[in-house]
Design a protein around this motif. Structure first.
Motif, short mmCIF file in Angstrom:
data_model
loop_
_atom_site.label_atom_id
_atom_site.label_comp_id
_atom_site.label_asym_id
_atom_site.label_seq_id
_atom_site.Cartn_x
_atom_site.Cartn_y
_atom_site.Cartn_z
N THR A 255 11.13 -2.47 3.12
CA THR A 255 10.53 -2.14 4.40
C THR A 255 9.36 -3.08 4.68
OG1 THR A 255 9.75 -0.31 5.78
CG2 THR A 255 8.90 -0.40 3.53
N THR A 256 8.69 -2.86 5.77
CA THR A 256 7.59 -3.73 6.16
C THR A 256 6.36 -2.88 6.43
OG1 THR A 256 9.26 -5.04 7.29
CG2 THR A 256 6.99 -5.59 7.75
N VAL A 257 5.22 -3.28 5.89
CA VAL A 257 3.98 -2.56 6.15
C VAL A 257 2.96 -3.54 6.72
CG1 VAL A 257 4.30 -0.89 4.30
CG2 VAL A 257 3.01 -2.97 3.86
N ALA A 258 1.92 -2.97 7.31
CA ALA A 258 0.91 -3.85 7.90
C ALA A 258 -0.45 -3.19 7.85
CB ALA A 258 1.28 -4.16 9.35
N ILE A 259 -1.46 -4.01 7.98
CA ILE A 259 -2.83 -3.50 8.06
C ILE A 259 -3.56 -4.30 9.13
CG2 ILE A 259 -3.68 -5.06 6.24
CD1 ILE A 259 -5.55 -2.75 5.40
N LEU A 260 -4.45 -3.64 9.85
CA LEU A 260 -5.32 -4.33 10.80
C LEU A 260 -6.70 -4.41 10.16
CD1 LEU A 260 -4.28 -2.40 14.03
CD2 LEU A 260 -3.75 -4.79 13.54
N PHE A 274 3.26 -7.26 5.46
CA PHE A 274 3.76 -7.41 4.09
C PHE A 274 5.19 -6.88 3.99
CE2 PHE A 274 -0.49 -7.96 2.14
CZ PHE A 274 -1.28 -7.52 3.19
N ARG A 275 6.02 -7.61 3.26
CA ARG A 275 7.35 -7.10 2.92
C ARG A 275 7.21 -6.30 1.63
NH1 ARG A 275 10.66 -8.05 7.32
NH2 ARG A 275 9.65 -9.80 8.31
N VAL A 276 7.80 -5.14 1.61
CA VAL A 276 7.74 -4.31 0.41
C VAL A 276 9.16 -4.09 -0.10
CG1 VAL A 276 7.09 -2.07 -0.53
CG2 VAL A 276 5.68 -3.14 1.24
#
Ligand SMILES: [Zn+2]
Length: 705
Positions: A255-260, A274-276
């Motif tokens: 899956t794909t995660v992100a942070i601001l 980020f790719r997880v």
């Protein structure tokens, strides 16, 4: 490289030995069976012959290149004189035939020696002494082939030159990348484990225990546990899927995660993606192996004049310009290939929400409960940047969310921050219900129903007709007709009667708004015609005809006469628009095959003739086609291009083409092959239209940037 003086000395000439060897190299005839027949060619021993010398001051190596062909013809001059400067890391070649300098590498020099009609066994000719001079000077090892040695040396120089050029680019990128915070939040890994990954309990039936990938403990499982069923871990309470040791060798989850984050300059913000990947396998007792790889960064400003979207700068991780070096590159410059190719680039992601409230507290988004909204969407991946931009530029997430319209807000986020059926103008000092053309009571109803976008649209349409629907009536339309044209008439008769007629005469409970629901389709056509002609829609006997099909056909006849008498001047103006529409439509719908072709109607007469020939009501679609609310096409046989065959209605639903009707004479279904033809035509048209849209975007971006 300083060229002065290089040519003062005469070049080396071919030795008797070289001439002799080249003459003896007569070649062997070879033949191969190629797919297009037998090919014959000549294979020679050597292609190039080399001699070399070092300048008196020992700074320059001169390598002279002779071709086999020249030597065999008795020519003693080289084709090229290649000068190589080891200290200054430079090279230049003199073309003896064309008398000009060339900065090409040795493999790119034009030697007039076509490799295709004959081949070489790959050996170049040089004496031991020559090999010694060249390799010794270039430090290319012992006795390497002259061509390879020169090429190695030259390629090395080019690479350094390129990296110097690249440094200008990478310096700018690095200055932005250095503003990205080094640290991740302390609960980043916990967030990934709790909210991002999909967890399992791997159990064995006989021990009645299993291994939980979330808490990584051995936990009891229910006695009646079954493979691939959902459950909760008895230890950590996490939602898990039960997996049997026997059945499941391994699992993968991606899956794909992100942070601001706020950048260290205090001005920019960064979206980091980020790719997880999570793997488990039986041999490893399913202990999860988790890989997290940052592959996208977008820097932007909030509350700037051009808006967040206008300030976006994208970067991606990958190989920099064929250098073999992996680093941060400008977005779109990294070439991806291979099996996982489609998994690169900016993507929808699950956003870390722990830092959002604090981060946004001094920005234009301070009132938006973004963290709460996004968190409530769980593991659904969202287009973070699009939603953030939507929050910045208009849609009042906070107002609708705080009212309790959760589904309405979620749907908008899932639509990547775009309007759905309900169009909401920018709020300007109005109450949200005023903005949407409804009463406060209507809005309360929407909140009570936790209305979806479609339900909100139904309430909105009714409200604009001054009608209040009961909750169950909203649900009826939502379920059976959706955002259908029938809602446009909701002010003419009571919703109660309309619903009854829809159930009893139009059979919507069986087939809904399906395009094949003929009674509903004919009824809508009929209502549209009589509305245009100004008939009294409040008259129940007119609005609810006993026999829909008959009423429709009669109305078509009356409508045709009425339309003919309509203002001719007005018609000409409309025809002008129609012709422009047709020109656009033709760009996309240009498909034809051996049997069929497409004709695009261009004026009212085209519609009328088709309607008469086909005994259908396509003429009544003229206004809709002029207003680009639908696309009408005529499918013709190629052998009879002027004879009506099939009439097609296509809807353009937010850029997606969809065939609504494809009918031959007397409203009969089109033959199967004509339907297949239309399917292909639509597919091709979609491709062309998408390209045109993309092109437009690119041009706009170019103009903007
Ligand atoms: Zn657990």
């Amino acid at each position: 490289m300083r060229k002065a003086g290089l040519l003062d000395k005469k070049p080396l000439t071919a030795t008797r030995g070289m001439l002799e060897t080249a003459r003896r190299d007569k070649g062997t005839k070879k033949r191969i069976d190629a797919w297009h027949g037998v090919v014959t060619y000549t294979e020679y021993e050597s292609r190039y012959y080399f001699r070399a010398m070092i300048s008196v001051n020992k700074e320059i190596l001169e390598v002279d290149l002779f071709t086999r062909r020249d030597l065999a013809l008795g020519r003693t001059d080289p084709r090229f004189r290649i000068f190589l400067d080891r200290e200054k890391k430079d090279f230049e070649s003199w073309d003896m035939v064309n008398e000009k300098w060339s900065s090409a590498k040795i493999n790119m020099l034009e030697t007039d020696d076509d490799r295709y009609s004959y081949t070489y066994r790959g050996r170049n000719h040089a004496t031991k002494a020559t090999l010694h001079i060249v390799n010794g000077f270039l430090y290319t090892g012992c006795m390497q082939d002259v061509e390879m040695a020169v090429l190695d040396f030259q390629a090395g120089i080019r690479k350094t030159e390129l990296s110097r050029k690249h440094k200008f680019i990478t310096d700018v990128i690095d200055s932005y990348m250095s503003m990205v915070p080094d640290r991740m939040p302390v609960d980043w890994m916990k967030f990934i484990n709790d909210r991002v990954l999909e967890h399992s309990v791997f159990y064995t039936k006989d021990t009645k225990t299993g291994y939980c990938t979330h808490c990584r403990l051995h936990v009891p499982v229910p006695a009646d546990v079954r493979h691939n069923t959902l459950g909760k871990c008895a230890q950590c309470g996490s939602s898990i899927i039960y997996k049997s040791w026997k059945m499941q060798k391994h699992t993968t989850y991606r899956t794909t995660v992100a942070i601001l984050q706020q950048c260290t300059d205090g001005v920019h913000y960064v979206y980091r993606q980020f790719r997880v990947d999570m793997y488990t396998e039986r041999q490893e007792y399913y202990v999860p192996e988790i890989r997290i790889h940052e592959d996208q960064r977008s820097l932007f400003l909030l509350g700037s004049r051009n808006g967040m979207a206008g300030s976006l700068k994208n970067y991606e991780w990958g190989e920099f310009r064929y250098t073999g070096i992996k680093r941060w590159c400008e977005g779109g410059t990294v070439k991806h290939s291979g099996f996982y190719g489609e998994n690169y680039g900016y993507a929808k992601s699950i956003l870390y929400t722990g830092n959002i409230k604090k981060m946004l507290k001094d920005t234009c988004l301070k009132y938006v409960p973004a963290a709460e909204i996004i968190r409530s969407m769980g593991r659904e991946r969202i287009n973070v940047l699009a939603v953030l931009s939507d929050m910045e530029t208009g849609f009042s997430y906070e107002v609708f969310w705080k009212m309790g319209l959760k589904r309405f807000v979620w749907e908008r986020i899932s639509r990547e921050g775009r309007n759905g059926l309900v169009k909401i103008p920018r709020p300007e000092g109005q109450k949200p219900w005023e903005l949407m053309g409804m009463t406060k009571e209507d809005m309360k109803q929407a909140v009570r129903l936790d209305a979806t976008d479609q339900q909100m649209r139904i309430i909105q349409k009714a409200a604009r007709m001054g009608v209040r629907l009961a909750d169950d009536q909203v649900e009826f339309f939502d379920r059976y007709t959706g955002n259908h044209a029938v809602l446009d008439y909701i002010g003419a008769q009571t919703p109660h009667r309309i619903i009854r007629y829809l159930k009893e005469r139009a059979g919507v409970e069986e087939c809904g708004k399906d395009v094949h629901n003929e009674p509903l389709h004919f009824w809508m056509d009929y209502l549209d015609m009589i509305r245009q002609m100004g008939w009294n829609l409040r008259d129940r006997s007119i609005f609810f005809p006993q026999d829909i099909k008959r009423a429709h056909d009669e109305a078509v006849a009356v409508y045709a006469v009425w339309k003919d008498n309509a203002d001719a001047e007005k018609m000409r103006a409309k025809d002008d628009i129609m012709r422009r529409n047709a020109a656009e439509i033709k760009k996309a719908f240009c498909y034809s095959d051996d049997t069929y072709m497409i004709k695009v109607p261009e004026c009212y007469l085209d519609f009328k003739h088709e309607g008469n020939a086909q005994h259908n009501c396509v003429a009544t679609y003229y206004d809709r086609a002029v207003e680009a609310r639908c696309i009408i096409l005529f499918v013709r046989k190629r052998l009879e291009p002027d004879k009506s065959f099939c009439t097609v209605e296509i809807q353009n639903d937010d850029g997606r083409f969809k065939v609504m009707q494809n009918r031959t004479a007397y409203n009969r279904e089109a033959p199967e092959d004509a339907k297949v033809f239309m399917k292909k035509a639509v597919k091709e048209a979609q491709g062309i239209a998408d390209k045109i849209v993309e092109e437009g975007k690119r041009i706009r971006q170019k103009a903007a940037g």
